[in-house]
Design an enzyme around this catalytic site. Structure first.
Site, PDB file in Angstrom:
ATOM      1  N   GLY A  84     -13.567  -3.915   0.325  1.00 55.97           N
ATOM      2  CA  GLY A  84     -14.924  -3.405   0.555  1.00 55.97           C
ATOM      3  C   GLY A  84     -15.293  -2.317  -0.435  1.00 55.97           C
ATOM      4  N   GLY A 104      -9.325  -9.366  -0.578  1.00 49.77           N
ATOM      5  CA  GLY A 104      -8.044  -9.836  -0.060  1.00 49.77           C
ATOM      6  C   GLY A 104      -7.673 -11.249  -0.468  1.00 49.77           C
ATOM      7  N   LYS A 144     -20.118 -15.656   2.340  1.00 48.56           N
ATOM      8  CA  LYS A 144     -21.553 -15.390   2.495  1.00 48.56           C
ATOM      9  C   LYS A 144     -22.214 -14.781   1.272  1.00 48.56           C
ATOM     10  CE  LYS A 144     -21.415 -14.117   7.366  1.00 48.56           C
ATOM     11  NZ  LYS A 144     -21.484 -12.826   8.040  1.00 48.56           N
ATOM     12  N   ARG A 191       0.826  -1.210   0.000  1.00 46.34           N
ATOM     13  CA  ARG A 191       0.000   0.000   0.000  1.00 46.34           C
ATOM     14  C   ARG A 191       0.864   1.266   0.000  1.00 46.34           C
ATOM     15  NH1 ARG A 191      -5.013  -2.222   3.654  1.00 46.34           N
ATOM     16  NH2 ARG A 191      -6.289  -2.697   1.839  1.00 46.34           N
TER      17      ARG A 191
HETATM   18  P1  AMP Z   1     -15.199 -13.143   1.893  1.00 51.45           P
HETATM   19  O1  AMP Z   1     -14.532 -12.325   2.934  1.00 51.45           O
HETATM   20  O2  AMP Z   1     -16.675 -13.099   1.920  1.00 51.45           O
HETATM   21  O3  AMP Z   1     -14.621 -12.949   0.506  1.00 51.45           O
HETATM   22  O4  AMP Z   1     -14.906 -14.637   2.283  1.00 51.45           O
HETATM   23  C1  AMP Z   1     -13.610 -15.160   2.374  1.00 51.45           C
HETATM   24  C2  AMP Z   1     -13.663 -16.329   3.303  1.00 51.45           C
HETATM   25  O5  AMP Z   1     -14.579 -17.296   2.815  1.00 51.45           O
HETATM   26  C3  AMP Z   1     -12.336 -17.017   3.425  1.00 51.45           C
HETATM   27  O6  AMP Z   1     -11.857 -16.852   4.720  1.00 51.45           O
HETATM   28  C4  AMP Z   1     -12.663 -18.473   3.146  1.00 51.45           C
HETATM   29  O7  AMP Z   1     -12.062 -19.347   4.045  1.00 51.45           O
HETATM   30  C5  AMP Z   1     -14.166 -18.539   3.303  1.00 51.45           C
HETATM   31  N1  AMP Z   1     -14.755 -19.644   2.549  1.00 51.45           N
HETATM   32  C6  AMP Z   1     -14.628 -19.875   1.229  1.00 51.45           C
HETATM   33  N2  AMP Z   1     -15.253 -21.015   0.894  1.00 51.45           N
HETATM   34  C7  AMP Z   1     -15.780 -21.523   2.015  1.00 51.45           C
HETATM   35  C8  AMP Z   1     -16.540 -22.700   2.304  1.00 51.45           C
HETATM   36  N3  AMP Z   1     -16.868 -23.552   1.349  1.00 51.45           N
HETATM   37  N4  AMP Z   1     -16.910 -22.904   3.577  1.00 51.45           N
HETATM   38  C9  AMP Z   1     -16.568 -22.026   4.545  1.00 51.45           C
HETATM   39  N5  AMP Z   1     -15.862 -20.904   4.339  1.00 51.45           N
HETATM   40  C10 AMP Z   1     -15.468 -20.654   3.087  1.00 51.45           C
END
Ligand code: AMP
Length: 432
Positions: free
Chosen positions: A412, A389, A236, A39
């Site tokens: 974000g 990230g 999510k 950064r």
């Molecule tokens: P995000 O911050 O929403 O982009 O989510 C990233 C996180 O999603 C990472 O820490 C991953 O470990 C988690 N993740 C990805 N696939 C899965 C899965 N199938 N089950 C649980 N966590 C997951």
């Protein structure tokens, strides 16, 4: 949103006092040493331009999430207060004292001093560090500046009013410059005193970093080379509903992986074992699928998975098709057939936006899906934009980073940008 904003090259800044908001929110280890200075490096072109123009350059940034430690009393945040409230009365005082001690520790932990030192290594010792943001030290050091010199102010979040976009703080920051330059894309989605409020008092333009982000992402959304494919993963669905809805009006294909895929699988009557799922979003998932169909957008979800016994890096695992995930197993990555299907779809794209891992990519046994997608995006020949990230880290780790057109510096912020939301740190800049 209007992406056509004036940059530092569009106004005359020569010899002026410039206050610039950067994103120096760098990761550090426990001793406070900077573990990744990307950064800082990304901010250098804008800083060097201002120095070469003979400006007096005042830099500011936040780092982490500290308390309001420069206010006379330390204010604990809502979460901490709620936790203390739940304790038996006899324990509350000790817990409050401990939290205040911790807050005092934040002064050191979240200080921008190490950033000033690193900047000096890159810029040859022209940076002076002010030990407060708008207090006596900052005022004295800014007043003593000569042309071509830099003062880095202490963490903006040490000062009350930053996150509330307090006009008094914005005014004090604005008093350090004749021009405001925003180059902190990572916080452009926040309306804080140093990111947006300050623009009420000064002519405001963007630096090279924000200019690059909005030009590349703005073009992709407004005028994409087709086929235009969005790849979304991560934990999510709820975090990405807005993004998916906006993209459904723009893209030719959406590819879904990661934990969020299981909400879509459940919504389409698959059994998903113990996979992560948002049961309150099943209807939303069905609406999204219906909108995709109505808009003629191909919507790909995993056809096979790597499932594990439990959420653990060493858990036993196997490959299983999406119509047969057994009880007691959870999906932790996309399977080999899905990897192939996704890769084939990505090769030949005109534009790709990718945000979020295809599985728990931090764990070696469940990283193959994210790696396959990173490789396909890198080799696709498409205009490729990576945000978030985990996806950026995967591209970097595998050595594909320089094959991507653009890796966004804001997780974000880039999501909100793609969602079509107005980012306060960009909306406040002068239109071209
Ligand atoms: P995000 O911050 O929403 O982009 O989510 C990233 C996180 O999603 C990472 O820490 C991953 O470990 C988690 N993740 C990805 N696939 C899965 C899965 N199938 N089950 C649980 N966590 C997951």
């Amino acid at each position: 949103m209007n992406y056509n904003k004036k940059s530092i090259e569009d106004i005359d800044i020569a010899g002026k006092r410039v206050i610039a908001r950067c994103d120096f929110n760098v990761p550090q280890d426990k001793s406070g040493a900077i573990t990744d200075d990307n950064r800082i490096v990304q901010a250098l072109p804008t800083i060097k331009y201002m120095v070469e123009k003979g400006c007096k350059v005042v830099l500011c940034s936040h780092l982490g999430k500290p308390h309001n430690v420069f206010d006379k009393e330390i204010k604990l945040n809502k979460k901490e207060l709620a936790a203390i409230e739940k304790l038996p009365e006899a324990e509350r005082q000790a817990a409050t004292d401990a939290a205040i001690e911790k807050a005092k520790g934040d002064v050191k932990k979240f200080s921008l001093k190490p950033v000033a030192d690193r900047l000096n290594e890159y810029l040859g010792g022209i940076v002076t560090f002010a030990t407060d943001t708008v207090g006596e030290d900052a005022q004295a050091k800014v007043a003593a500046m000569k042309a071509g010199e830099i003062v880095l102010l202490e963490n903006t979040r040490f000062t009350k009013g930053e996150e509330k976009n307090d006009p008094e703080l914005a005014k004090k920051l604005a008093a350090f410059g004749d021009v405001f330059v925003n180059d902190a894309f990572g916080t452009a989605h926040r309306a804080h005193a140093s990111t947006a409020g300050i623009a009420d008092y000064l002519p405001a333009v963007c630096g090279y970093l924000i200019q690059k982000e909005i030009t590349i992402m703005g073009n992709a959304l407004e005028n994409p080379k087709r086929p235009f494919i969005a790849i979304l993963g991560g934990a999510k669905v709820s975090d990405k509903i807005g993004v998916i809805n906006n993209l459904l009006d723009k893209v030719d294909m959406i590819i879904i992986g990661g934990g969020m895929a299981y909400t879509f699988l459940k919504a389409t009557n698959h059994t998903i074992g113990t996979s992560i799922v948002e049961d309150d979003k099943l209807d939303v998932a069905r609406e999204i699928l219906a909108k995709a169909k109505a808009n003629n957008v191909d919507f790909l979800i995993p056809v096979d998975n790597i499932v594990g016994r439990k959420y653990d890096p060493e858990t036993p695992y196997m490959r299983i098709y999406s119509d047969a995930i057994p009880d007691g197993w959870m999906g932790l990555d996309i399977g080999p057939t899905t990897r192939e299907l996704f890769a084939k779809s990505i090769i030949g794209a005109g534009t790709v936006i990718w945000n979020g891992p295809m599985g728990v990519s931090e764990w070696e046994n469940f990283a193959a899906g994210t790696q396959a997608v990173a490789q396909a995006v890198a080799e696709s020949g498409a205009i490729s934009i990576v945000g978030g990230g985990d996806s950026a880290a995967a591209a970097q780790k595998l050595g594909f980073a320089d094959k991507m057109t653009h890796i966004s510096t804001g997780g974000g912020a880039s999501l909100e940008f793609i969602e079509g939301k107005e980012l306060p740190g960009i909306a406040c800049l002068l239109d071209k």
